[in-house]
Design a protein around this motif. Structure first.
Motif, mmCIF file in Angstrom:
data_model
loop_
_atom_site.group_PDB
_atom_site.id
_atom_site.type_symbol
_atom_site.label_atom_id
_atom_site.label_comp_id
_atom_site.label_asym_id
_atom_site.label_seq_id
_atom_site.Cartn_x
_atom_site.Cartn_y
_atom_site.Cartn_z
ATOM 1 N N SER A 235 0.820 -1.211 0.000
ATOM 2 C CA SER A 235 0.000 0.000 0.000
ATOM 3 C C SER A 235 0.851 1.256 0.000
ATOM 4 O O SER A 235 0.519 2.256 -0.602
ATOM 5 N N ILE A 236 1.984 1.180 0.660
ATOM 6 C CA ILE A 236 2.832 2.336 0.821
ATOM 7 C C ILE A 236 3.325 2.865 -0.530
ATOM 8 O O ILE A 236 3.528 4.060 -0.707
ATOM 9 N N ALA A 237 3.464 1.949 -1.519
ATOM 10 C CA ALA A 237 4.016 2.345 -2.814
ATOM 11 C C ALA A 237 2.936 2.694 -3.830
ATOM 12 O O ALA A 237 3.236 3.158 -4.915
ATOM 13 N N GLU A 238 1.693 2.468 -3.472
ATOM 14 C CA GLU A 238 0.597 2.659 -4.435
ATOM 15 C C GLU A 238 0.647 4.053 -5.057
ATOM 16 O O GLU A 238 0.776 5.053 -4.366
ATOM 17 N N GLY A 239 0.531 4.100 -6.364
ATOM 18 C CA GLY A 239 0.476 5.390 -7.043
ATOM 19 C C GLY A 239 1.855 5.987 -7.295
ATOM 20 O O GLY A 239 2.001 6.885 -8.100
ATOM 21 N N ILE A 263 -9.112 4.490 2.389
ATOM 22 C CA ILE A 263 -8.712 3.602 3.482
ATOM 23 C C ILE A 263 -8.138 4.452 4.607
ATOM 24 O O ILE A 263 -7.405 5.408 4.338
ATOM 25 N N VAL A 264 -8.479 4.117 5.832
ATOM 26 C CA VAL A 264 -7.888 4.815 6.972
ATOM 27 C C VAL A 264 -7.094 3.801 7.796
ATOM 28 O O VAL A 264 -7.628 2.760 8.188
ATOM 29 N N GLN A 265 -5.819 4.092 8.010
ATOM 30 C CA GLN A 265 -4.932 3.166 8.721
ATOM 31 C C GLN A 265 -4.180 3.868 9.825
ATOM 32 O O GLN A 265 -3.899 5.068 9.715
ATOM 33 N N GLY A 266 -3.807 3.138 10.829
ATOM 34 C CA GLY A 266 -2.983 3.715 11.892
ATOM 35 C C GLY A 266 -2.768 2.689 12.987
ATOM 36 O O GLY A 266 -3.501 1.701 13.072
ATOM 37 N N GLU A 341 -11.626 0.626 7.096
ATOM 38 C CA GLU A 341 -10.486 0.355 7.982
ATOM 39 C C GLU A 341 -9.469 -0.484 7.227
ATOM 40 O O GLU A 341 -9.844 -1.408 6.505
ATOM 41 N N GLY A 342 -8.195 -0.180 7.389
ATOM 42 C CA GLY A 342 -7.149 -1.001 6.788
ATOM 43 C C GLY A 342 -6.767 -2.137 7.728
ATOM 44 O O GLY A 342 -7.250 -2.216 8.854
ATOM 45 N N CYS A 343 -5.925 -3.039 7.237
ATOM 46 C CA CYS A 343 -5.431 -4.107 8.113
ATOM 47 C C CYS A 343 -3.941 -4.315 7.842
ATOM 48 O O CYS A 343 -3.379 -3.724 6.919
ATOM 49 N N SER A 364 -5.420 6.611 0.514
ATOM 50 C CA SER A 364 -5.167 5.979 1.796
ATOM 51 C C SER A 364 -4.703 7.037 2.780
ATOM 52 O O SER A 364 -3.834 7.842 2.468
ATOM 53 N N ILE A 365 -5.320 7.056 3.944
ATOM 54 C CA ILE A 365 -4.986 8.064 4.953
ATOM 55 C C ILE A 365 -4.282 7.367 6.113
ATOM 56 O O ILE A 365 -4.826 6.416 6.690
#
Ligand code: TXA
Ligand code: MG
Length: 367
Positions: A235-239, A263-266, A341-343, A364-365
């Motif tokens: 996900s970190i590299a998306e886009g 997507i919201v992640q944390g 929610e992300g996982c 993605s947030i």
């Protein structure tokens, strides 16, 4: 063929519907008739253990071309060929490594697609979209295996959705997308995994994961094989990835609901929940129809027009099963603003997050 003729063809196409028990016998009349359809160059949707596939005789260019038309699929995106016995592989590909044999022994039948050098002339060139490789898998689904055996030919089958829609996990999803555009639908109940197979290319002594799925990188490493997960899948590299993807299908915006999904992640799940609720309340105030996709454990904390479960965090296979149905449900309910929610991205989480990222178009947030 002109546009008019094409439209007329869709209008008059009657989609035959067969219902059968997922554990139906090979001699089940529904399976026999569906196989006859396939043999005569017709398109039949059928269940597999991952998602429903839209099958055609892989040897017939005419039949394979119909798949691209029915789905509205870009012609440079190759198809997976489905076989009913590992012995059918040799006719489709050139020689392969003993490590590939290990993968087959461990995971076939199952949600693993192998990309290997194609044997020239083995299938219609439209199946491989002109590549020198071919993607092959043996599904772990009795009905699919009976159907392929009865058809007597390798079956090219992408997911049985209209291009850009989530893959279908029920016959009803297939009907919503393709009724009147294909010859038949074999209904064998809901698909199992709910996400498409893991696509692996064996090259340079390594398993390159081109698309994450039900067989995880960890599963493959456990066999003692080297695994390479393309950074663009995280996900970190998306886009931000400028390298051309090794799997043509990964470059298309897929699985997208009509509403805007982020997507919201944390690390702090209470913060994530508070953030989601705040944004949803705001959106509601602007007049959006709101939706939340969250893990079972968190559902009671949320208020929105539509709140859907993506299973439990402790067992991500439940997220795989529920994800596509939930995305379709948001569409059906006319939801315009969705937060999910992300996982974590290990095990099956890699596949779940990859599909969510696609649905979110990379929005993605991280909080
Ligand atoms: O679980 C599944 O794999 C389902 C069921 C029906 O078997 N099928 C499926 O097919 O998901 P489809 O067409 O939706 O996705 C096939 C993926 C695409 O991303 C495509 O680009 C990739 O496989 N692919 C096919 N042939 C390839 C090749 N020769 N090299 C690299 N990628 C390939
Ligand atoms: Mg697909």
């Amino acid at each position: 063929m002109g546009g008019m003729t094409e439209r007329k063809e869709w209008e008059i196409m009657q989609t035959k519907y067969w219902m059968a028990n997922p554990s139906a016998e090979a001699a089940d009349p529904a399976i026999i008739e569906a196989a006859k359809y396939l043999r005569s160059g017709k398109l039949v949707a059928f269940p597999t253990e991952t998602v429903y596939g839209l099958g055609a005789d892989a040897l017939s260019t005419e039949a394979v071309e119909k798949i691209f038309r029915a789905k509205g699929r870009p012609s440079d995106n190759p198809l997976i060929v489905h076989i009913a016995d590992p012995g059918q592989l040799d006719a489709l590909v050139l020689e392969y490594d003993t490590s590939v044999k290990k993968l087959i022994e461990a995971f076939w039948p199952g949600p693993l697609t192998l990309v290997l050098p194609v044997r020239p002339g083995a299938v219609s060139p439209r199946v491989t979209a002109g590549l020198s490789t071919i993607a092959v898998r043996m599904p772990d689904h009795q009905m699919a295996l009976h159907l392929i055996r009865a058809a007597g030919c390798p079956i090219a089958a992408p997911s049985a959705n209209r291009s850009g829609k989530p893959s279908p996990t029920t016959a009803e999803h297939v009907r919503n997308d393709l009724d009147g555009r294909i010859d038949g639908i074999l209904d064998g109940g809901p698909a199992g995994v709910g996400l498409e197979s893991t696509v692996v290319e064996w090259a340079d002594g390594k398993a390159w994961i081109l698309r994450p799925g039900g067989i995880t990188p960890e599963d493959i490493r456990r066999l003692g094989l080297a695994v390479e997960v393309d950074a663009s899948l995280l996900s970190i590299a998306e886009g931000s990835s400028d390298a051309a993807p090794r799997s043509p299908g990964m470059k298309y915006r897929h699985y997208a609901p009509k509403g805007t999904l982020s997507i919201v992640q944390g690390d702090d799940s209470r913060k994530v929940r508070a953030y989601i609720q705040e944004r949803i309340d705001e959106a509601k105030a602007w007049g959006e129809k709101t939706g939340i996709l969250a893990f079972e454990e968190h559902l009671p904390h949320y208020r929105a027009d539509v709140v859907l479960s993506c299973g439990t965090q402790d067992d991500l296979s439940s997220a795989g099963k529920l994800l596509y149905g939930a995305l379709r449900e948001f569409d059906r309910a006319g939801v315009s603003y969705i937060l999910a929610e992300g996982c974590r991205e290990d095990g099956l989480g890699l596949a779940v997050m990859n599909r969510l990222q696609k649905a979110a178009g990379g929005r993605s947030i991280h909080i």
